[in-house]
Every structure is written in structure tokens, then in C-alpha cells.
Design an enzyme around this catalytic site. Sequence first.
Site, mmCIF file in Angstrom:
data_model
loop_
_atom_site.group_PDB
_atom_site.id
_atom_site.type_symbol
_atom_site.label_atom_id
_atom_site.label_comp_id
_atom_site.label_asym_id
_atom_site.label_seq_id
_atom_site.Cartn_x
_atom_site.Cartn_y
_atom_site.Cartn_z
ATOM 1 N N HIS A 53 0.839 -1.195 0.000
ATOM 2 C CA HIS A 53 0.000 0.000 0.000
ATOM 3 C C HIS A 53 0.877 1.249 0.000
ATOM 4 O O HIS A 53 2.094 1.186 0.150
ATOM 5 C CB HIS A 53 -0.969 0.012 1.193
ATOM 6 C CG HIS A 53 -0.340 0.275 2.527
ATOM 7 N ND1 HIS A 53 -1.069 0.470 3.674
ATOM 8 C CD2 HIS A 53 0.950 0.388 2.915
ATOM 9 C CE1 HIS A 53 -0.266 0.689 4.692
ATOM 10 N NE2 HIS A 53 0.963 0.637 4.264
ATOM 11 N N CYS B 49 5.947 6.397 4.439
ATOM 12 C CA CYS B 49 4.779 5.624 3.992
ATOM 13 C C CYS B 49 4.077 6.281 2.805
ATOM 14 O O CYS B 49 3.199 5.681 2.192
ATOM 15 C CB CYS B 49 3.793 5.449 5.141
ATOM 16 S SG CYS B 49 4.470 4.466 6.486
ATOM 17 N N HIS C 8 4.920 0.271 -0.422
ATOM 18 C CA HIS C 8 5.737 -0.663 0.356
ATOM 19 C C HIS C 8 4.815 -1.780 0.840
ATOM 20 O O HIS C 8 3.597 -1.679 0.742
ATOM 21 C CB HIS C 8 6.400 0.050 1.532
ATOM 22 C CG HIS C 8 5.419 0.661 2.472
ATOM 23 N ND1 HIS C 8 4.872 1.915 2.270
ATOM 24 C CD2 HIS C 8 4.826 0.188 3.588
ATOM 25 C CE1 HIS C 8 4.014 2.173 3.230
ATOM 26 N NE2 HIS C 8 3.953 1.145 4.054
ATOM 27 N N HIS D 37 3.540 -4.996 3.635
ATOM 28 C CA HIS D 37 3.412 -5.452 5.019
ATOM 29 C C HIS D 37 3.008 -6.918 5.036
ATOM 30 O O HIS D 37 2.303 -7.388 4.136
ATOM 31 C CB HIS D 37 2.336 -4.667 5.772
ATOM 32 C CG HIS D 37 2.699 -3.249 6.045
ATOM 33 N ND1 HIS D 37 3.624 -2.882 6.995
ATOM 34 C CD2 HIS D 37 2.266 -2.094 5.483
ATOM 35 C CE1 HIS D 37 3.733 -1.571 7.015
ATOM 36 N NE2 HIS D 37 2.930 -1.055 6.109
ATOM 37 N N ASP E 284 -4.897 -10.477 -0.493
ATOM 38 C CA ASP E 284 -3.568 -11.091 -0.406
ATOM 39 C C ASP E 284 -2.769 -10.850 -1.688
ATOM 40 O O ASP E 284 -3.268 -11.105 -2.790
ATOM 41 C CB ASP E 284 -3.720 -12.594 -0.153
ATOM 42 C CG ASP E 284 -2.419 -13.248 0.266
ATOM 43 O OD1 ASP E 284 -1.529 -12.543 0.783
ATOM 44 O OD2 ASP E 284 -2.300 -14.475 0.074
ATOM 45 N N HIS E 285 -1.556 -10.339 -1.513
ATOM 46 C CA HIS E 285 -0.647 -10.050 -2.630
ATOM 47 C C HIS E 285 -1.234 -9.048 -3.622
ATOM 48 O O HIS E 285 -0.973 -9.113 -4.816
ATOM 49 C CB HIS E 285 -0.211 -11.345 -3.328
ATOM 50 C CG HIS E 285 0.784 -12.123 -2.513
ATOM 51 N ND1 HIS E 285 0.436 -12.793 -1.361
ATOM 52 C CD2 HIS E 285 2.106 -12.314 -2.666
ATOM 53 C CE1 HIS E 285 1.502 -13.368 -0.847
ATOM 54 N NE2 HIS E 285 2.531 -13.086 -1.614
ATOM 55 N N GLU F 20 -0.486 -4.599 11.517
ATOM 56 C CA GLU F 20 0.255 -4.191 10.310
ATOM 57 C C GLU F 20 1.725 -4.587 10.453
ATOM 58 O O GLU F 20 2.387 -4.939 9.484
ATOM 59 C CB GLU F 20 0.119 -2.684 10.113
ATOM 60 C CG GLU F 20 0.563 -2.192 8.761
ATOM 61 C CD GLU F 20 0.257 -0.720 8.608
ATOM 62 O OE1 GLU F 20 -0.616 -0.387 7.800
ATOM 63 O OE2 GLU F 20 0.878 0.095 9.312
HETATM 64 NI NI NI Z 1 2.584 0.836 5.520
#
Ligand code: NI
Length: 137
Positions: free
Chosen positions: A16, A35, A41, A43, A81-82, A126
Site C-alpha cells: 500500500h 509511507c 511498500h 506489510h 492477499d498479494h 500491520e
Molecule cells: Ni505501511
Amino acid sequence: MATVYVTRQLHFSAAHRLHCDKLDPQTNIKIYGMCNNPRGHGHNYDLEVTVRGEPDPLTGMVIDLKELKEIVAREVIDQVDHRYLNEDVDFLRGVVPTAENLAVAFWRILQDKFPGAELYEIKLYETPRNMAVYRGE
Ligand code: NI
């Protein structure tokens, strides 16, 4: 009778970028720091879904945890997911994908999905140290 809370943890990985279109670029950088980096990036999220109810007098279970897992996997995990949360997920359109907003979005999807049990809490990690909790309030 007894009300018992039952939790299942599931995992997903996603990318995200924290960016609010309604704020100017400088303000976005000031609020979100790294961020806000343009290419995003990732998580490794841990999602804990808690439901509550009374254990069935015969089975002793509030809900079959396998069924709980399958519902959350189908309704939420398979969607995120992904993925790149800013663009790839229909139910997150127009939402800054913070852990807070994800927790609320997941609640709204899962709210009515558990037969015989009531959704009580969404807890989204997160990182191992940062998490958001939503109880539908
Ligand atoms: Ni983040």
C-alpha cells in the site's frame, strides 16, 4: 448460559501507499513520511477475527473454527492477499489503506457472515508492534 469469545488468526501480505488525494503533496509527506513514498511498500499483516456466542450444548462449539477460517479467507483474505490495496481491491476504493481503515472495511464485509455467532472484534496487525482494533462502534 455462557458467552464465549472465539478468535481465529489469518495472514496476508499486501502493498500500500499512505496518501490522501484531498491533501497537497507536502502535507501528505509531512503526515505519512516514508509511507507516502510513491511506489508503495509492503506489510505482512496478521488479522484476528473474534466472534462470540454460546457454545452449542451438543458440539461444545460457538462456531466451527474451520468454517470461520473459510469464511474470512473467502470474503477478505482472497481479496487482499498479494494485492496493491490502493488500486486492486474494489471495497477499498477511495479509502486511505491505513490499518484503521482496513479494520473497518473488513468489519463491514464480515459483519453478517457467521452463522450462529456474532462478530465481536477485528484486530489487524500491520507489524508485530502496530495494530488497529474495531468493534463496530
Ligand atoms: Ni505501511
